[in-house]
Motif scaffolding. Structure first.
Motif, PDB file in Angstrom:
ATOM      1  N   CYS A 257       0.646  -1.119   0.018  1.00 41.93           N
ATOM      2  CA  CYS A 257       0.272   0.224   0.499  1.00 41.93           C
ATOM      3  C   CYS A 257       0.612   1.096   0.447  1.00 41.93           C
ATOM      4  O   CYS A 257       0.714   3.036  -0.121  1.00 41.93           O
ATOM      5  CB  CYS A 257      -1.161  -0.041   1.068  1.00 41.93           C
ATOM      6  SG  CYS A 257      -0.160   0.195   2.933  1.00 41.93           S
TER       7      CYS A 257
ATOM      8  N   SER B 139      -5.303   3.581  -1.342  1.00 36.44           N
ATOM      9  CA  SER B 139      -5.878   2.782   0.427  1.00 36.44           C
ATOM     10  C   SER B 139      -7.097   3.498   0.662  1.00 36.44           C
ATOM     11  O   SER B 139      -8.051   2.799   0.676  1.00 36.44           O
ATOM     12  CB  SER B 139      -4.931   2.491   1.118  1.00 36.44           C
ATOM     13  OG  SER B 139      -3.779   1.781   1.045  1.00 36.44           O
ATOM     14  N   GLN B 140      -6.693   5.067   0.886  1.00 37.99           N
ATOM     15  CA  GLN B 140      -8.159   5.593   1.349  1.00 37.99           C
ATOM     16  C   GLN B 140      -8.835   5.551  -0.045  1.00 37.99           C
ATOM     17  O   GLN B 140     -10.234   5.686   0.454  1.00 37.99           O
ATOM     18  CB  GLN B 140      -7.609   6.787   1.262  1.00 37.99           C
ATOM     19  CG  GLN B 140      -6.694   6.754   2.435  1.00 37.99           C
ATOM     20  CD  GLN B 140      -6.370   8.435   3.232  1.00 37.99           C
ATOM     21  OE1 GLN B 140      -7.013   9.271   3.450  1.00 37.99           O
ATOM     22  NE2 GLN B 140      -4.928   8.119   2.865  1.00 37.99           N
TER      23      GLN B 140
ATOM     24  N   ALA C  77     -11.075   1.735  -0.238  1.00 40.33           N
ATOM     25  CA  ALA C  77     -11.561   2.173   0.977  1.00 40.33           C
ATOM     26  C   ALA C  77     -13.466   2.248   1.188  1.00 40.33           C
ATOM     27  O   ALA C  77     -13.954   2.113   2.121  1.00 40.33           O
ATOM     28  CB  ALA C  77     -11.336   2.161   2.596  1.00 40.33           C
TER      29      ALA C  77
ATOM     30  N   LEU D 103     -11.042  -2.318   4.605  1.00 39.55           N
ATOM     31  CA  LEU D 103     -10.012  -2.672   3.970  1.00 39.55           C
ATOM     32  C   LEU D 103      -8.522  -2.948   5.220  1.00 39.55           C
ATOM     33  O   LEU D 103      -8.397  -2.120   5.942  1.00 39.55           O
ATOM     34  CB  LEU D 103      -9.257  -1.441   3.217  1.00 39.55           C
ATOM     35  CG  LEU D 103      -8.285  -1.728   2.149  1.00 39.55           C
ATOM     36  CD1 LEU D 103      -8.945  -2.386   0.829  1.00 39.55           C
ATOM     37  CD2 LEU D 103      -8.220  -0.315   1.638  1.00 39.55           C
TER      38      LEU D 103
ATOM     39  N   ALA E 180      -4.935  -2.745   4.857  1.00 43.60           N
ATOM     40  CA  ALA E 180      -3.594  -1.698   3.790  1.00 43.60           C
ATOM     41  C   ALA E 180      -1.853  -2.700   4.760  1.00 43.60           C
ATOM     42  O   ALA E 180      -1.666  -2.334   5.580  1.00 43.60           O
ATOM     43  CB  ALA E 180      -3.404  -0.399   3.873  1.00 43.60           C
TER      44      ALA E 180
ATOM     45  N   SER F 293      -3.681   9.620   6.604  1.00 41.98           N
ATOM     46  CA  SER F 293      -4.738   8.942   6.757  1.00 41.98           C
ATOM     47  C   SER F 293      -6.251   9.957   7.064  1.00 41.98           C
ATOM     48  O   SER F 293      -5.994  10.850   8.531  1.00 41.98           O
ATOM     49  CB  SER F 293      -5.223   7.495   7.174  1.00 41.98           C
ATOM     50  OG  SER F 293      -6.709   6.812   6.875  1.00 41.98           O
TER      51      SER F 293
ATOM     52  N   SER G 121     -12.381   2.331   9.313  1.00 40.85           N
ATOM     53  CA  SER G 121     -12.707   1.420   8.050  1.00 40.85           C
ATOM     54  C   SER G 121     -10.930   0.842   7.038  1.00 40.85           C
ATOM     55  O   SER G 121     -11.550   0.033   6.281  1.00 40.85           O
ATOM     56  CB  SER G 121     -12.641   2.565   6.719  1.00 40.85           C
ATOM     57  OG  SER G 121     -11.620   4.079   7.142  1.00 40.85           O
ATOM     58  N   ILE G 122      -9.210   1.073   7.396  1.00 38.93           N
ATOM     59  CA  ILE G 122      -8.208   0.959   7.507  1.00 38.93           C
ATOM     60  C   ILE G 122      -7.617  -0.361   8.497  1.00 38.93           C
ATOM     61  O   ILE G 122      -7.399   1.030   9.416  1.00 38.93           O
ATOM     62  CB  ILE G 122      -7.571   1.403   6.705  1.00 38.93           C
ATOM     63  CG1 ILE G 122      -8.681   2.510   5.466  1.00 38.93           C
ATOM     64  CG2 ILE G 122      -6.594   0.919   6.019  1.00 38.93           C
ATOM     65  CD1 ILE G 122      -7.905   3.553   5.081  1.00 38.93           C
TER      66      ILE G 122
ATOM     67  N   TRP H  54      -4.278  -1.210   8.560  1.00 40.70           N
ATOM     68  CA  TRP H  54      -2.391  -0.805   8.227  1.00 40.70           C
ATOM     69  C   TRP H  54      -1.870  -1.939   9.046  1.00 40.70           C
ATOM     70  O   TRP H  54      -1.828  -2.072  10.520  1.00 40.70           O
ATOM     71  CB  TRP H  54      -2.230   0.500   8.863  1.00 40.70           C
ATOM     72  CG  TRP H  54      -3.072   1.325   8.382  1.00 40.70           C
ATOM     73  CD1 TRP H  54      -4.135   2.347   8.900  1.00 40.70           C
ATOM     74  CD2 TRP H  54      -3.425   1.833   7.496  1.00 40.70           C
ATOM     75  NE1 TRP H  54      -4.196   2.955   8.507  1.00 40.70           N
ATOM     76  CE2 TRP H  54      -3.935   3.572   7.528  1.00 40.70           C
ATOM     77  CE3 TRP H  54      -2.196   1.884   5.627  1.00 40.70           C
ATOM     78  CZ2 TRP H  54      -3.933   3.438   6.190  1.00 40.70           C
ATOM     79  CZ3 TRP H  54      -2.906   2.780   5.137  1.00 40.70           C
ATOM     80  CH2 TRP H  54      -3.562   3.262   4.705  1.00 40.70           C
TER      81      TRP H  54
END
Length: 273
Positions: A56, A62-63, A66, A72, A74, A89, A95-96, A98
């Motif tokens: 990523c 990634s954003q 998402a 998601l 990443a 971010s 939402s993500i 890492w």
């Protein structure tokens, strides 16, 4: 001489370190990488439940990914890239996720994502079969993988120009698009492939080389034929005399309108499980 396993690990450590160092400069320098990622995004489904962004980097793609999924992951090998991505971010943490990890051994469960995306990262793996096996393993039945990979033919002008100076290897050997296609189909995936060439232009050789360094892509991978004794020679190649010869040859053979071209040959794999 290093064992094959230690060579691979050594290379991965160096890749992670170099890309971590480039985290702060990557976004401002990686224009062509952004173009490639946007082209790859055209193949991504508009909505999916769970996704994986493999390699990523700074997280700017990634954003965007998402926004199309409920969750998601990443993932990147370089901790410095992940730290930068998380800090910058624009989306909430829910939402993500890492994750630091290696594409050759993805730290995720079998059948856990219904979309895998990767842009300009997988060329750093030295085993396309292993990578595609891992990607297939984490994909759910009926899921998609969209992969943009730098292939053989990339940096061809730079590679050719270095060969006019000495016999040492200064540019990584990239696998062919066919190698990646075969690796994907060997896992039972249905694959469609497109190839596209991207060219960046630079005022001089130092600017061209700096454009590679600023994105962290200046790691020359060690292979099993490289002995410890030969490493000091490789560290000493970028002297003024050689750079001058490199620029003269490059300019005479490839320059257009006083600009030096650098080619990225990219294959796009759209895979279905």
């Amino acid at each position: 001489m290093m064992s094959e396993i230690s060579i691979v690990n050594h290379n991965k450590i160096r890749i992670a370190q170099q890309f971590s160092r480039a985290a702060d400069t990557y976004n401002s320098a990686a224009d062509v990488q952004l173009d490639i990622a946007f082209d790859a995004m055209a193949y991504v489904p508009l909505r999916y439940k769970s996704g994986l962004d493999l390699g990523c980097g700074t997280g700017r793609i990634s954003q965007q990914l998402a926004t199309r999924c409920d969750k998601l992951v990443a993932m990147d090998l370089a901790f410095g890239m992940l730290a930068y991505a998380k800090q910058n971010s624009l989306r909430d943490d829910a939402s993500i996720c890492w994750l630091q990890g290696d594409a050759d051994a993805i730290p995720m469960a079998d059948n856990s994502v219904d979309m895998v995306f990767s842009s300009m990262a997988l060329q750093w793996s030295e085993d396309p079969q292993k990578v595609m096996s891992e990607i297939t393993r984490v994909m759910t039945s009926g899921s998609n993988a969209v992969l943009a990979i730098m292939c053989d033919g990339s940096f061809n002008q730079l590679n050719d120009s270095w060969k006019s100076i000495d016999s040492q290897r200064h540019v990584n050997n990239f696998a062919t698009a066919q190698t990646w296609y075969d690796a994907a189909t060997s896992q039972g995936l249905q694959v469609s492939m497109k190839q596209k060439q991207y060219v960046t232009w630079h005022a001089n050789i130092r600017q061209l080389l700096s454009s590679i360094k600023a994105i962290g892509a200046n790691v020359l991978l060690t292979n099993q034929n490289l002995t410890e004794q030969s490493k000091p020679e490789i560290k000493n190649v970028f002297n003024r005399h050689k750079l001058q010869h490199l620029e003269i040859y490059y300019r005479q053979k490839y320059a257009e309108n006083m600009q030096l071209p650098l080619t990225y040959q990219v294959c796009f794999l759209h895979c279905n499980k």
